[in-house]
Design an enzyme around this catalytic site. Structure first.
Site, PDB file in Angstrom:
ATOM      1  N   THR A 187      64.261  47.423  65.078  1.00 11.08           N
ATOM      2  CA  THR A 187      63.911  48.840  65.197  1.00 11.08           C
ATOM      3  C   THR A 187      62.776  49.199  64.243  1.00 11.08           C
ATOM      4  O   THR A 187      61.825  49.915  64.615  1.00 11.08           O
ATOM      5  CB  THR A 187      65.139  49.724  64.912  1.00 11.08           C
ATOM      6  OG1 THR A 187      66.146  49.433  65.870  1.00 11.08           O
ATOM      7  CG2 THR A 187      64.779  51.202  64.995  1.00 11.08           C
ATOM      8  N   ARG A 191      54.346  51.453  66.160  1.00  9.40           N
ATOM      9  CA  ARG A 191      53.990  52.749  66.727  1.00  9.40           C
ATOM     10  C   ARG A 191      53.210  53.607  65.725  1.00  9.40           C
ATOM     11  O   ARG A 191      52.459  54.493  66.103  1.00  9.40           O
ATOM     12  CB  ARG A 191      55.248  53.487  67.194  1.00  9.40           C
ATOM     13  CG  ARG A 191      55.916  52.839  68.408  1.00  9.40           C
ATOM     14  CD  ARG A 191      56.923  53.764  69.081  1.00  9.40           C
ATOM     15  NE  ARG A 191      58.019  54.134  68.213  1.00  9.40           N
ATOM     16  CZ  ARG A 191      59.150  53.451  68.093  1.00  9.40           C
ATOM     17  NH1 ARG A 191      59.314  52.324  68.796  1.00  9.40           N
ATOM     18  NH2 ARG A 191      60.110  53.860  67.300  1.00  9.40           N
ATOM     19  N   SER A 226      67.492  41.420  68.458  1.00  8.57           N
ATOM     20  CA  SER A 226      67.773  42.682  69.153  1.00  8.57           C
ATOM     21  C   SER A 226      68.820  42.522  70.248  1.00  8.57           C
ATOM     22  O   SER A 226      68.613  42.902  71.393  1.00  8.57           O
ATOM     23  CB  SER A 226      66.472  43.240  69.752  1.00  8.57           C
ATOM     24  OG  SER A 226      66.627  44.586  70.141  1.00  8.57           O
ATOM     25  N   CYS A 240      77.933  44.783  69.526  1.00  8.61           N
ATOM     26  CA  CYS A 240      79.155  45.481  69.942  1.00  8.61           C
ATOM     27  C   CYS A 240      79.609  45.082  71.343  1.00  8.61           C
ATOM     28  O   CYS A 240      80.740  45.362  71.728  1.00  8.61           O
ATOM     29  CB  CYS A 240      78.944  46.992  69.861  1.00  8.61           C
ATOM     30  SG  CYS A 240      78.557  47.573  68.199  1.00  8.61           S
ATOM     31  N   PRO A 290      59.800  48.252  43.883  1.00 11.60           N
ATOM     32  CA  PRO A 290      59.176  49.310  44.693  1.00 11.60           C
ATOM     33  C   PRO A 290      58.524  48.828  45.978  1.00 11.60           C
ATOM     34  O   PRO A 290      58.278  49.637  46.881  1.00 11.60           O
ATOM     35  CB  PRO A 290      58.143  49.921  43.738  1.00 11.60           C
ATOM     36  CG  PRO A 290      57.900  48.877  42.701  1.00 11.60           C
ATOM     37  CD  PRO A 290      59.191  48.149  42.544  1.00 11.60           C
ATOM     38  N   ILE A 301      59.872  46.444  47.934  1.00 10.73           N
ATOM     39  CA  ILE A 301      60.903  45.862  48.797  1.00 10.73           C
ATOM     40  C   ILE A 301      61.891  46.950  49.194  1.00 10.73           C
ATOM     41  O   ILE A 301      62.423  47.666  48.345  1.00 10.73           O
ATOM     42  CB  ILE A 301      61.646  44.708  48.091  1.00 10.73           C
ATOM     43  CG1 ILE A 301      60.660  43.628  47.634  1.00 10.73           C
ATOM     44  CG2 ILE A 301      62.694  44.105  49.018  1.00 10.73           C
ATOM     45  CD1 ILE A 301      61.315  42.481  46.870  1.00 10.73           C
ATOM     46  N   ASP A 345      73.698  46.711  57.237  1.00 10.20           N
ATOM     47  CA  ASP A 345      75.009  46.385  56.690  1.00 10.20           C
ATOM     48  C   ASP A 345      74.962  45.907  55.244  1.00 10.20           C
ATOM     49  O   ASP A 345      75.985  45.951  54.553  1.00 10.20           O
ATOM     50  CB  ASP A 345      75.665  45.284  57.535  1.00 10.20           C
ATOM     51  CG  ASP A 345      75.980  45.740  58.944  1.00 10.20           C
ATOM     52  OD1 ASP A 345      75.856  46.942  59.215  1.00 10.20           O
ATOM     53  OD2 ASP A 345      76.346  44.880  59.774  1.00 10.20           O
ATOM     54  N   LYS A 400      89.627  77.502  75.240  1.00 13.99           N
ATOM     55  CA  LYS A 400      89.700  77.173  73.808  1.00 13.99           C
ATOM     56  C   LYS A 400      89.644  75.652  73.692  1.00 13.99           C
ATOM     57  O   LYS A 400      90.638  74.967  73.938  1.00 13.99           O
ATOM     58  CB  LYS A 400      90.974  77.731  73.182  1.00 13.99           C
ATOM     59  CG  LYS A 400      90.946  79.232  72.965  1.00 13.99           C
ATOM     60  CD  LYS A 400      92.096  79.712  72.106  1.00 13.99           C
ATOM     61  CE  LYS A 400      93.410  79.626  72.848  1.00 13.99           C
ATOM     62  NZ  LYS A 400      94.518  80.306  72.111  1.00 13.99           N
TER      63      LYS A 400
END
Length: 824
Positions: free
Chosen positions: A21, A28, A45, A49, A282, A284, A289, A441
């Site tokens: 990501t 970009r 990637s 899960c 600074p 790195i 996780d 409700k």
């Protein structure tokens, strides 16, 4: 003239959620930088899960697990993607990393900025046999391929999951789908550690309905190879045979690379980062996780192994790497969700048990409601618990167990918590409403109203642990459900005064004792508390979550039989030898709260003729138990039950008028009371045999355990209890539990009891422990003498959870109602 600037070089270690990501976001942001992504595995990637669902065959195609291939990802974002390339060292001073490829080549790369996303590694304790074939962890695609291959090459009839976390239970479900009989071993007293015990207890019930064996509070000692399979040995000494073991004990942050580079490791043993996700160096940064970050509610560092926060961190860190530190990370509160067979289980924020550990004052509210309007078909049960501050009502956490709509509700709670909302502000949320989706409700709003009533003092809460541990002779316990409901099963020591009769029967309630109220789910108890407090009763409390929460939280968790996994069978809807020609009528009671389904059952049954069958569908999880109890008291024949997708189906055969009259006569019979004064094995056996026989006739049975008789109801595994000298002395001299009870005659220094137990087994006679559990299952009431406990220094926590504590008054009240009283 345009100034020639040097091209920036960004290196990323780890190519799964966070790393991939961040790489895409960096591209970009700029087309100028050189971006190199290192991944020691073969794939990038991919959907971690989704791995259990591929093993179970729910996801059929392996390629669907991969969001991107290295080649396609590299081409689209102009990245240098290097798989099977492990970064083995970092030199912060020279700003270089050392890389080793799969074929053994070693080289270095320089960087301007470095991002670490190494993830976490599965815990593999150094247990004997842990490296045997057939013992697996599940963390990546390679693990998945090995498990999948093992399943295809071996006949796996039995499987064991070690660890009852989210991944472990998802794996249990998928192995059941694959045709295996599954056992889950968990060292804690519950599955799903992020949840409170009372909420996890609903999951326990559902797992057992699906045929899963639960071994709670059991620790694994070793794994052994057996002919044709494996054996898991418990520290208690028993063994469980299996064909496959999946270790799902947990994970640890992968910090070895960072630690070797001299980066600061925090108190939670993760890579320490600041609000910009910057490490102690600074240049790195780190995400995912492997990092620890202050919890937004407690301010204490914690580890959060969730893909959602990792992706958010990756986007923020890309901005900070390229644009300078401008995006602050707010932290994660740990919002998680899992599918467990038909159930959806979700949690966010801080549960009550975590608040207790941190010594943070809190209150909680539990509700049981429908996922959408009850009159619209398909409404399912939803159990919700929220925790909040007793000072200002600030929302701390929420937990939900349900079937549909759980995901949307937990997200609303998560946003409210992260924005610092109070329980009162939950009532201000504007929900979209249409009968197929919600009620006017919404459940989130209802939880806010209940919590606000508790916070304001309009309702004084009574929690299930307080009721379980109470001395019933010191309070007045009132069941405000209908007389009909109370006859199907109430709580020991409770007096039934229905809500609608309460105003006319105020004179029956003592004014010199606290009054504790309960109903099915808590609503009628709240209404009753308003009536009593308005009529001068000051100490009035209402059981939060009602009898539904209490029964679930106090239900016993007996250890399953380890001799044969095939002894576990899922409930079926077979007609229990009912006539094939019997007419079957349908009744849909879905969406109705207790006592709605039972009321409709009674009305529908009155219209049938003897021999006809009524098939009832309900979404109240307690309905099958209530229906069976109703049949017991009315003489009708309970044939079978089934649970599927949150719908509980029961089949009942209409009885003849003679059978109904007989049952009604038995239902009105007096009870039987026993006093067990002796610690002798033979006398305890006689007590439980008689109690079981009496309970089988449908009469109320109570056993009062006093002095030495308390040994018959001690737990085999007790929590540590601080005792004074005399109490420790008594504990040393008295039997620790039923396994140490002597014989009244021919004890022979302990040889006699062992011989007796051997003879009982050889003759097919149930053990004392089995007879005791049978008595509890039949509803026999166990009462421990408070005075005896005080004298002998026995703490309540040392006794079985089902035991209530009482005094002479408790015994006398039951003795007066009993036709038989025996002193043993």
């Amino acid at each position: 003239m345009k100034e020639n600037t040097q091209r920036k070089r960004y290196l990323i270690v780890g190519g799964v959620a966070g790393g991939a990501t961040a790489a895409a976001r960096l591209r970009r942001l700029t087309e100028e930088a050189e971006i190199i992504l290192f991944e020691k595995g073969e794939y990038i990637s991919y959907a971690n899960c989704g791995l259990p669902y591929y093993i179970g065959g729910v996801i059929e195609e392996r390629d669907r697990l991969f969001v991107q291939t290295p080649e396609a990802f590299g081409k689209r974002f102009a990245l240098d993607v290097r798989t099977q390339s492990e970064v083995t060292a970092i030199a912060p001073a020279s700003k270089q990393v050392t890389v080793r490829t799969a074929d053994g080549q070693v080289y270095t790369e320089a960087y301007d900025k470095l991002l670490l996303s190494p993830g976490a590694a599965p815990v593999r304790p150094p247990l004997p046999g842990i490296d045997l074939e057939g013992v697996f962890t599940l963390r990546n695609v390679q693990d998945t391929d090995r498990i999948k291959a093992y399943l295809s090459e071996h006949q796996v009839r039995r499987a064991v999951i070690v660890g009852g976390g989210f991944i472990g239970l998802e794996m249990a479900e998928n192995l059941v789908h694959a045709g295996a009989e599954v056992s889950v071993i968990e060292m804690a007293p519950q599955v799903m550690a992020p949840m409170d015990y009372s909420m996890a207890s609903f999951v326990h019930e559902h797992l057992r309905e699906q045929g899963v064996k639960l071994f709670l509070e059991q620790a694994v000692q070793s794994f052994e190879e057996r002919e044709g399979g494996l054996a898991v040995r418990f520290q208690s000494g028993s063994t469980l045979e299996t064909d496959l073991v999946i270790l799902s004990i947990g994970v640890r942050p992968e910090t070895r690379l960072a630690e070797a580079a001299g980066l600061r490791i925090g108190e939670a043993r993760g890579i320490e980062v600041n609000e910009y996700l910057q490490t102690s160096d600074p240049d790195i940064y780190a995400v995912g996780d492997a990092i620890e970050f202050p919890h937004p509610l407690t301010g204490k560092p914690w580890l959060n192994y969730l893909a959602g926060p990792a992706n958010r961190q990756a986007r923020l860190v890309a901005d900070n790497i390229h644009l300078g530190n401008r995006e602050r990370y707010e932290g994660s509160i740990g919002t998680a969700i899992a599918k467990v067979f038909d159930l959806t289980v979700a949690t966010t924020g801080l549960p009550a048990k975590r608040l207790r550990q941190l010594e943070i004052p809190y209150l909680s509210a539990t509700i049981h409601t429908a996922s959408h309007a009850g009159y619209y078909p398909g409404a399912r049960q939803m159990d919700i618990k929220v925790t909040f501050s007793p000072e200002d009502g600030k929302l701390y956490g929420a937990q939900i167990v349900g079937y549909e709509g759980v995901d949307t509700r937990i997200d609303q709670y998560a946003l409210a918590i992260k924005r610092g909302a109070t329980v009162g502000e939950l009532t201000e949320l504007e929900h979209a409403y249409a009968p197929p989706f919600s009620s006017a409700k919404d459940p989130v709003a209802i939880s806010g109203y209940v919590a606000s009533n508790i916070l304001s003092g309009k309702m004084l809460p009574l929690y299930w642990r307080e009721l379980r541990d109470a001395r019933l002779d010191e309070i007045t316990l009132i069941d405000v459900r209908t007389e009909y409901e109370a006859r199907l099963g109430s709580l020991p020591g409770a007096v039934n005064i229905p809500l609608d009769d309460l105003r006319e029967r105020l004179g029956e309630i003592p004014s010199d004792k606290p009054v504790w109220l309960f109903c099915g789910v808590g609503l009628r108890g709240y209404l009753a508390s308003n009536i009593l407090r308005s009529n001068g009763f000051s100490e009035v409390r209402n059981l939060i979550g009602g009898i539904k929460t209490y029964r679930a939280a106090t239900a016993p968790n007996p250890l399953p039989d380890t001799s044969s996994a095939s002894s576990v069978k899922k409930p079926s809807l077979e007609q229990a030898s009912s006539p094939a020609s019997a007419s079957v009528h349908q009744l849909n009671a879905c969406g109705l709260q207790c006592p709605g389904p039972i009321v409709q059952l009674k009305q529908a049954m009155e219209a049938l003729t003897p021999g006809e069958i009524l098939e009832v569908q309900a979404t109240d999880a307690g309905f099958p138990r209530d229906a069976e109890a109703w049949c017991h008291s009315t003489g009708h024949r309970f044939l079978s039950q089934e649970a599927k997708g949150g719908v509980y189906t029961a089949r009942i055969e209409k009885a003849s008028p003679c059978a109904i009259a007989t049952a009604q006569t038995q239902d009105g019979a007096h009870g039987k009371t026993f006093i067990l004064f002796s610690e002798d094995l033979d006398k305890a056996l006689a007590t439980f045999i008689l109690a079981n026989g009496a309970a089988a006739t449908g009469t109320k049975v109570s056993i009062f355990f006093t002095f030495w008789g308390l040994g018959a109801i001690k737990k085999a595994q007790k929590p540590p209890v601080k005792k004074d000298f005399l109490a420790r002395l008594f504990a040393w001299m008295l039997p620790s539990d039923t396994r140490q009870l002597p014989l009244s005659k021919m004890n022979f220094l302990g040889i006699g009891p062992r011989l007796m137990r051997y003879l009982m087994r050889s003759k097919g006679v149930d053990s004392l422990e089995t007879l005791r559990q049978q008595a509890l299952d039949q509803g026999v009431e166990f009462i421990a003498c408070q005075m005896s406990m005080d004298v002998l220094g026995i703490d309540r926590s040392e006794l079985l959870d089902e035991v209530t504590v009482g005094g002479v008054a408790s015994y006398m009240e039951r003795a007066e109602r009993s036709r038989v009283n025996l002193f043993i």
